[in-house]
Write an enzyme that holds these catalytic residues in place. Structure first.
Site, mmCIF file in Angstrom:
data_model
loop_
_atom_site.group_PDB
_atom_site.id
_atom_site.type_symbol
_atom_site.label_atom_id
_atom_site.label_comp_id
_atom_site.label_asym_id
_atom_site.label_seq_id
_atom_site.Cartn_x
_atom_site.Cartn_y
_atom_site.Cartn_z
ATOM 1 N N CYS A 15 134.253 9.247 50.042
ATOM 2 C CA CYS A 15 133.619 8.674 51.313
ATOM 3 C C CYS A 15 134.231 8.748 52.328
ATOM 4 O O CYS A 15 135.287 9.705 52.706
ATOM 5 C CB CYS A 15 134.599 7.462 51.046
ATOM 6 S SG CYS A 15 134.340 6.167 49.577
ATOM 7 N N CYS A 31 143.587 18.565 49.443
ATOM 8 C CA CYS A 31 142.500 19.250 48.124
ATOM 9 C C CYS A 31 141.808 20.101 49.369
ATOM 10 O O CYS A 31 141.332 20.625 49.679
ATOM 11 C CB CYS A 31 141.629 17.689 48.670
ATOM 12 S SG CYS A 31 139.874 18.700 47.323
ATOM 13 N N TYR A 64 134.197 22.797 49.095
ATOM 14 C CA TYR A 64 132.486 22.341 48.823
ATOM 15 C C TYR A 64 131.728 21.228 49.982
ATOM 16 O O TYR A 64 131.138 20.859 50.211
ATOM 17 C CB TYR A 64 131.911 22.321 47.349
ATOM 18 C CG TYR A 64 130.828 20.613 47.768
ATOM 19 C CD1 TYR A 64 129.429 21.418 47.339
ATOM 20 C CD2 TYR A 64 130.792 19.737 47.064
ATOM 21 C CE1 TYR A 64 128.674 20.355 47.092
ATOM 22 C CE2 TYR A 64 129.743 18.684 46.766
ATOM 23 C CZ TYR A 64 128.895 19.732 47.227
ATOM 24 O OH TYR A 64 127.399 18.619 46.921
ATOM 25 N N ASP A 85 126.914 30.383 44.965
ATOM 26 C CA ASP A 85 127.132 28.752 44.815
ATOM 27 C C ASP A 85 128.392 28.062 44.094
ATOM 28 O O ASP A 85 129.257 29.423 44.908
ATOM 29 C CB ASP A 85 126.500 28.288 43.524
ATOM 30 C CG ASP A 85 125.811 27.182 43.604
ATOM 31 O OD1 ASP A 85 126.271 26.681 44.235
ATOM 32 O OD2 ASP A 85 125.302 25.917 42.680
ATOM 33 N N ASP A 86 128.716 26.965 45.569
ATOM 34 C CA ASP A 86 130.365 26.582 45.289
ATOM 35 C C ASP A 86 130.568 26.327 43.863
ATOM 36 O O ASP A 86 131.690 26.830 44.165
ATOM 37 C CB ASP A 86 129.770 25.339 46.221
ATOM 38 C CG ASP A 86 129.085 24.424 46.089
ATOM 39 O OD1 ASP A 86 129.591 24.093 44.947
ATOM 40 O OD2 ASP A 86 128.124 23.796 46.688
ATOM 41 N N CYS A 89 139.155 15.327 38.390
ATOM 42 C CA CYS A 89 139.840 15.103 39.510
ATOM 43 C C CYS A 89 140.270 13.551 39.346
ATOM 44 O O CYS A 89 138.937 12.649 38.963
ATOM 45 C CB CYS A 89 138.893 14.949 40.606
ATOM 46 S SG CYS A 89 140.174 14.742 42.719
ATOM 47 N N CYS A 145 146.550 21.135 46.381
ATOM 48 C CA CYS A 145 146.138 20.129 45.197
ATOM 49 C C CYS A 145 145.053 21.293 45.062
ATOM 50 O O CYS A 145 143.697 21.595 45.165
ATOM 51 C CB CYS A 145 145.705 19.599 45.372
ATOM 52 S SG CYS A 145 144.850 18.611 43.319
ATOM 53 N N CYS A 149 142.624 20.478 39.771
ATOM 54 C CA CYS A 149 140.789 20.507 39.167
ATOM 55 C C CYS A 149 140.909 22.488 38.356
ATOM 56 O O CYS A 149 140.445 22.697 37.759
ATOM 57 C CB CYS A 149 139.585 20.257 39.837
ATOM 58 S SG CYS A 149 139.463 20.897 41.132
#
Ligand code: SF4
Length: 498
Positions: free
Chosen positions: A40, A271, A277, A380-381, A417, A468, A471
């Site tokens: 968001c 994060c 990304y 790519d990410d 996540c 963090c 992931c």
């Protein structure tokens, strides 16, 4: 559709699906590429004498990439709060007339991608609540709480939307200011939360002690204040970046200016994926630039995984800056070998099943003049489920690419996540159980290399302990109730299947 394959083996037939992970259908989910979904964006404005709703609108416009399901703005002129929110993109939800009706000296705005709670008008934000004293509050939240169920039990409301529960918790504090309610309530919230919230007179912003999601303060030329998820939202309204809202801090802005209180000691673990990304390339945070960080990731990849090739092409848009970095470090030419159809976004007219089969072709097209006959480095990410990368490689080969070497600016995503990014369940993550060579085989490229975690971290301005990395590493900085049980269940299913 997901299906668990019956037996595990390390060398699946070329192009076939390896068997230690459940794969979703090859068809893309609607019109989405296989990228993590943003969470968001939030904006708060306190600027007497200015058109605050319009400033908030432009701020949200700059944050549209963080959430495309719904948008909303609440505004107050001191007596009552008016909220306008709806499903859709920012420019679909608001008209000139709608913005003109949102009068006042302060406002908060929100654009949403749902990570908990259904995608519906009720869950769109700002969330409005009346308070026992007869006033109101409006709240916009970026992040995800991990103790929503516990808080819902305490409030005796159905579990679901964490932002709704947060607004209800704040609204039920009686005989205290909203600032005091935040200082009392915030320590009970567990997870990631960067929040803007207003009553009729004041704007507040607060951020979880880990500061997982960004939240930044800017100053307007005429003296007003803006708080927003990314510096792009400050830039677009001409606000000058002042500082971040610190982890564990609540700031209150009113006619007397800005003042700050702490509700918890800071324990920052920002994060890492915002750098890879999520954030816009023009975002600046903690003394660093996302653009430069991504270029540095590309350079690092070129050092870690050089390859004999003819040209470097990005997967637009997030791979662009890293591809430029890879090209600069390797000495290979850079070219736009893929064109993105920028008008295929998250729409409310879902493609038919037959159109879904077109998958990635709805969003990306190869430029034959660039790829034909060439050995490509494709940057790519991330790879989430692997289906998009597989379709992309097939598409480039159809367009005549001689070789396709995939380079990824994040390590394999092995864990979900819980802090506000919708990636996939563990069973859907192609990196959860497979070795890189197995993933390469499934995707069908000539070589595949992910950046190392240390190489990625070195591309940002942070030390590892301030990030963090859950992931990628499975090290969750904020304990997630049930995470170990989920992991045990997955391992049990795996051992059953082998
Ligand atoms: S788990 Fe990954 S995406 Fe989620 S906050 Fe941590 S680094 Fe970011």
């Amino acid at each position: 559709m997901t299906s668990e394959q019956p037996a595990a083996h390390h060398s699946p037939a070329p192009g076939s699906r390896p068997s230690r992970v459940a794969f979703p259908s090859d068809a893309l989910d609607g019109d989405e590429l296989d990228s993590p979904k943003e969470e968001c964006g939030v904006v708060g404005v306190f600027a007497p004498g200015e058109e605050v709703a319009r400033l908030t609108y432009f701020g949200l416009y700059a944050l549209q990439h963080r959430g495309q399901e719904s948008a909303g703005i609440a505004a107050s002129s001191g007596r009552r709060i008016v909220v306008h929110k709806d499903m859709g993109l920012v420019n679909q939800v608001f008209t000139d007339t709608g913005l003109a009706a949102l009068e006042g000296h302060l406002s908060v705005g929100h654009c949403r991608y749902s990570t908990t709670g259904a995608s519906s008008w009720v869950n769109a934000q700002p969330q409005y609540r009346e308070t026992p004293a007869g006033g109101g509050l409006a709240l916009g939240h970026n992040g995800n709480l991990v103790n929503t169920a516990e808080l819902a039990r305490e409030l005796d409301v159905p579990s679901g939307n964490d932002s709704e529960i947060m607004a209800s918790l704040l609204a039920r504090e009686v005989d205290v200011s909203l600032e005091e309610a935040i200082v009392r309530t915030a320590p009970r919230l567990k997870g990631a939360f960067s929040v803007v919230v207003m009553d009729e007179e004041r704007l507040h912003a607060f951020r979880d002690p880990n500061g997982v999601r960004p939240l930044q303060i800017g100053r307007l030329p005429a003296g007003g204040w803006v708080v927003a998820s990314e510096t792009a939202a400050l830039d677009i309204v001409g606000a000058v970046y002042v500082r971040d809202v610190a982890p564990g801090e609540v700031v209150t802005i009113d006619g007397n200016g800005l003042h700050s209180r702490r509700f918890a000691p800071p324990n920052p673990t920002f994060c890492l994926f915002e750098w890879v990304y999520l954030a816009r390339p023009d975002h600046r945070q903690d003394g660093g630039s996302v653009l430069y960080a991504r270029r540095s990731m590309g350079r690092q990849l070129a050092r870690e995984a050089p390859v004999e090739a003819d040209i470097v092409i990005p997967v637009p848009e997030a791979g662009r800056d890293a591809a430029a970095g890879y090209a600069a470090e390797s000495g290979l030419p850079f070219a736009d070998g893929l064109v993105k159809n920028r008008y295929v976004g998250r729409t409310f007219i879902q493609p038919t099943q037959s159109l879904r089969q077109l998958g990635i072709k709805l969003k990306l097209s190869p430029v034959t003049e660039i790829v034909e006959g060439r050995r490509l480095v494709v940057v790519d990410d991330s790879i989430v489920r692997g289906n998009t990368a597989r379709q992309l490689v097939a598409m480039l080969r159809e367009a005549g690419a001689a070789e396709v070497h995939l380079r990824i600016t994040s390590p394999p995503i092995k864990h979900p996540c819980y802090y506000g990014i919708d990636m996939a369940t563990r069973a859907e993550l192609v990196g959860a159980d497979l070795e890189v060579e197995e993933i390469r085989d499934f995707i069908g490229c000539d070589s595949l290399h992910y950046i190392s975690l240390n190489g990625l971290i070195a591309s940002t301005p942070h030390q590892r302990e301030k990030l963090c990395t859950a992931c990628f590493s499975g090290e969750y900085p904020i304990p997630v109730p049930g995470e170990h049980e989920q992991l045990a269940q997955i391992k049990f299913e795996f051992s059953e299947s082998v």
